[in-house]
Design a protein around this motif. Sequence first.
Motif, mmCIF file in Angstrom:
data_model
loop_
_atom_site.group_PDB
_atom_site.id
_atom_site.type_symbol
_atom_site.label_atom_id
_atom_site.label_comp_id
_atom_site.label_asym_id
_atom_site.label_seq_id
_atom_site.Cartn_x
_atom_site.Cartn_y
_atom_site.Cartn_z
ATOM 1 N N SER A 31 0.652 -1.098 0.254
ATOM 2 C CA SER A 31 0.154 -0.089 -0.064
ATOM 3 C C SER A 31 0.888 1.084 -0.176
ATOM 4 O O SER A 31 0.053 2.351 -0.007
ATOM 5 N N TYR A 32 2.181 0.985 -0.171
ATOM 6 C CA TYR A 32 3.006 2.120 0.170
ATOM 7 C C TYR A 32 3.786 2.271 -1.119
ATOM 8 O O TYR A 32 4.448 1.657 -1.780
ATOM 9 N N VAL A 33 4.092 3.654 -1.565
ATOM 10 C CA VAL A 33 5.019 3.907 -2.655
ATOM 11 C C VAL A 33 6.475 4.046 -1.661
ATOM 12 O O VAL A 33 6.417 4.335 -0.624
ATOM 13 N N MET A 34 7.491 3.541 -2.271
ATOM 14 C CA MET A 34 8.766 3.209 -1.633
ATOM 15 C C MET A 34 9.721 4.445 -2.268
ATOM 16 O O MET A 34 10.071 4.441 -3.674
ATOM 17 N N GLY A 35 10.729 4.987 -1.565
ATOM 18 C CA GLY A 35 11.721 5.875 -2.202
ATOM 19 C C GLY A 35 13.044 5.582 -1.729
ATOM 20 O O GLY A 35 13.173 5.021 -0.283
ATOM 21 N N TRP A 36 14.009 5.829 -2.243
ATOM 22 C CA TRP A 36 15.370 5.895 -1.743
ATOM 23 C C TRP A 36 16.005 7.442 -1.834
ATOM 24 O O TRP A 36 15.737 8.130 -2.882
ATOM 25 N N PHE A 37 16.705 7.690 -0.853
ATOM 26 C CA PHE A 37 17.353 8.868 -0.733
ATOM 27 C C PHE A 37 18.728 8.938 -0.156
ATOM 28 O O PHE A 37 19.073 7.735 0.320
ATOM 29 N N ARG A 38 19.568 9.751 -0.217
ATOM 30 C CA ARG A 38 20.974 9.899 0.207
ATOM 31 C C ARG A 38 21.316 11.012 0.824
ATOM 32 O O ARG A 38 20.716 12.050 0.359
ATOM 33 N N GLN A 39 22.304 10.760 1.735
ATOM 34 C CA GLN A 39 22.719 12.030 2.546
ATOM 35 C C GLN A 39 24.280 12.038 2.478
ATOM 36 O O GLN A 39 24.574 11.171 3.358
ATOM 37 N N ALA A 40 25.018 12.961 1.838
ATOM 38 C CA ALA A 40 26.303 13.127 2.004
ATOM 39 C C ALA A 40 26.714 13.744 3.056
ATOM 40 O O ALA A 40 26.014 14.988 3.562
ATOM 41 N N PRO A 41 27.920 13.851 3.622
ATOM 42 C CA PRO A 41 28.264 14.845 4.679
ATOM 43 C C PRO A 41 28.122 16.089 4.457
ATOM 44 O O PRO A 41 28.974 16.557 3.452
ATOM 45 N N GLY A 42 27.602 17.074 5.307
ATOM 46 C CA GLY A 42 27.505 18.355 4.826
ATOM 47 C C GLY A 42 26.529 18.846 3.982
ATOM 48 O O GLY A 42 26.490 19.894 3.571
ATOM 49 N N LYS A 43 25.701 17.708 3.493
ATOM 50 C CA LYS A 43 24.770 18.051 2.160
ATOM 51 C C LYS A 43 23.386 17.848 2.687
ATOM 52 O O LYS A 43 23.069 16.987 3.596
ATOM 53 N N GLU A 44 22.374 18.323 2.020
ATOM 54 C CA GLU A 44 20.995 17.981 2.074
ATOM 55 C C GLU A 44 20.677 16.452 1.857
ATOM 56 O O GLU A 44 21.305 15.932 0.806
ATOM 57 N N ARG A 45 19.651 15.913 2.333
ATOM 58 C CA ARG A 45 19.183 14.555 1.755
ATOM 59 C C ARG A 45 18.699 14.674 0.395
ATOM 60 O O ARG A 45 17.712 15.928 0.381
ATOM 61 N N GLU A 46 18.994 13.967 -0.506
ATOM 62 C CA GLU A 46 18.519 14.109 -1.730
ATOM 63 C C GLU A 46 17.821 12.842 -2.344
ATOM 64 O O GLU A 46 18.191 11.677 -1.903
ATOM 65 N N PHE A 47 16.786 13.108 -3.156
ATOM 66 C CA PHE A 47 16.127 11.966 -3.918
ATOM 67 C C PHE A 47 17.003 11.129 -4.604
ATOM 68 O O PHE A 47 17.845 11.797 -5.531
ATOM 69 N N VAL A 48 16.957 9.869 -4.809
ATOM 70 C CA VAL A 48 17.557 9.082 -5.560
ATOM 71 C C VAL A 48 16.515 8.406 -6.605
ATOM 72 O O VAL A 48 16.790 8.438 -7.945
ATOM 73 N N SER A 49 15.466 7.552 -6.132
ATOM 74 C CA SER A 49 14.630 6.880 -6.769
ATOM 75 C C SER A 49 13.388 6.350 -6.044
ATOM 76 O O SER A 49 13.194 6.811 -4.870
ATOM 77 N N ALA A 50 12.211 6.473 -6.847
ATOM 78 C CA ALA A 50 10.895 6.039 -6.104
ATOM 79 C C ALA A 50 10.337 4.830 -7.238
ATOM 80 O O ALA A 50 10.502 4.776 -8.255
ATOM 81 N N ILE A 51 9.613 4.033 -6.528
ATOM 82 C CA ILE A 51 8.675 2.853 -7.150
ATOM 83 C C ILE A 51 7.351 2.880 -6.516
ATOM 84 O O ILE A 51 7.341 3.104 -5.489
ATOM 85 N N ASN A 52 6.638 2.667 -7.494
ATOM 86 C CA ASN A 52 4.907 2.905 -6.954
ATOM 87 C C ASN A 52 4.645 1.443 -6.370
ATOM 88 O O ASN A 52 5.364 0.380 -6.311
ATOM 89 N N ARG A 53 3.401 1.240 -6.002
ATOM 90 C CA ARG A 53 2.898 0.206 -5.231
ATOM 91 C C ARG A 53 3.164 -1.116 -5.962
ATOM 92 O O ARG A 53 3.377 -2.032 -5.273
ATOM 93 N N SER A 54 2.958 -1.115 -7.167
ATOM 94 C CA SER A 54 2.838 -2.379 -7.684
ATOM 95 C C SER A 54 4.393 -2.716 -8.305
ATOM 96 O O SER A 54 4.651 -3.919 -8.686
#
Length: 124
Positions: A31-54
């Motif tokens: 029931s959830y969309v899932m995402g991956w984010f990443r955060q490097a030292p001294g930087k903002e957390r940034e979007f990497v990828s997302a996948i829908n429910r199916s």
Amino acid sequence: QVQLVESGGGLVQAGGSLRLSCAASGRTFSSYVMGWFRQAPGKEREFVSAINRSGGSTYYADSAKGRFTISRDNTKNTVYLQMNSLKPEDTAVYYCAADPTDWLLTGRSEYVYWGQGTQVTVSS
């Protein structure tokens, strides 16, 4: 509510590969969309990828296109991020996130649930 636990991070040489996993608790993972984010030292957390429910729709940041692949197995309550051709600039803590929607969300503030993260270090 869903709890997320990432694994699969580590130290790899430039050009190498890693496969991250994110295991979710609960019986409503699909029931959830899932995402991956990443955060490097001294930087903002940034979007990497997302996948829908199916799992039928995916979206990638430009930095991930052609190198990373997101997938999910709803029978195992797990989302994956296959990372190939890794670069030193991919070094970061990688987080998975979940939201009870079917939109391919890219904003950090749009996701309700977060894991604790797994460290990925790419040496040159």
